[in-house]
Design a protein around this motif. Structure first.
Motif, short mmCIF file in Angstrom:
data_model
loop_
_atom_site.label_atom_id
_atom_site.label_comp_id
_atom_site.label_asym_id
_atom_site.label_seq_id
_atom_site.Cartn_x
_atom_site.Cartn_y
_atom_site.Cartn_z
N SER A 23 38.93 43.26 43.18
CA SER A 23 39.50 42.01 43.68
C SER A 23 40.01 41.14 42.54
CB SER A 23 38.47 41.25 44.51
OG SER A 23 39.04 40.16 45.16
N GLU A 24 39.24 41.04 41.47
CA GLU A 24 39.67 40.28 40.29
C GLU A 24 40.97 40.84 39.72
OE1 GLU A 24 38.47 37.77 38.12
OE2 GLU A 24 36.84 37.15 39.41
N ALA A 25 41.06 42.15 39.64
CA ALA A 25 42.26 42.79 39.10
C ALA A 25 43.48 42.47 39.97
CB ALA A 25 42.06 44.30 39.00
N LEU A 26 43.34 42.60 41.27
CA LEU A 26 44.47 42.32 42.18
C LEU A 26 44.91 40.86 42.07
CD1 LEU A 26 43.38 44.27 45.38
CD2 LEU A 26 45.11 44.94 43.70
N CYS A 27 43.94 39.98 41.97
CA CYS A 27 44.26 38.55 41.87
C CYS A 27 44.85 38.17 40.52
CB CYS A 27 43.00 37.72 42.13
SG CYS A 27 42.37 37.87 43.82
#
Length: 118
Positions: A23-27
């Motif tokens: 999720s951090e990577a996508l954001c």
């Protein structure tokens, strides 16, 4: 990274940490404008992190196909995240189990939603 379109099919996050990192990577992808999440189990941590970062996401088109929310909390987090994405204009929800909490939160926020839902 210059990725604008990303499709994750039947992706599994086996641990809360991997869910959080995804999720951090996508954001953190500044050029990501089109995202498809199809099937799989991303976990509650994914939805929680997505909610926390939603206001900074550049995604305009999001497709959730056969997406599962494993807990009522993840359902709530996902709905809150979708309602907080400032650039989201196209949303597709197909199949899956988003849970009662998702729709309850969605209903409560419906007047502020700016997306076109297909």
């Amino acid at each position: 990274m210059q990725i604008q379109t990303l499709e994750l099919d039947y992706h599994e996050c086996p641990t809360p940490a991997s869910s959080h990192h995804l999720s951090e990577a996508l954001c953190s992808m500044p050029n990501l404008t089109n995202l498809t999440l199809e099937g799989g189990d991303l976990g509650e941590e994914f939805h929680s992190t997505l909610k926390a970062k939603a206001s900074s996401i550049q995604i305009q088109t999001l497709e959730l196909d056969y997406h599962e929310c494993p807990t009522p909390a993840s359902s709530h987090h996902l709905s809150e995240a979708l309602c907080s994405m400032p650039n989201l204009t196209n949303l597709t929800l197909e199949g899956g189990d988003l849970g009662e909490e998702f729709y309850s939160t969605w209903k409560a926020k419906a007047s502020s939603i700016q997306v076109c839902v297909y």
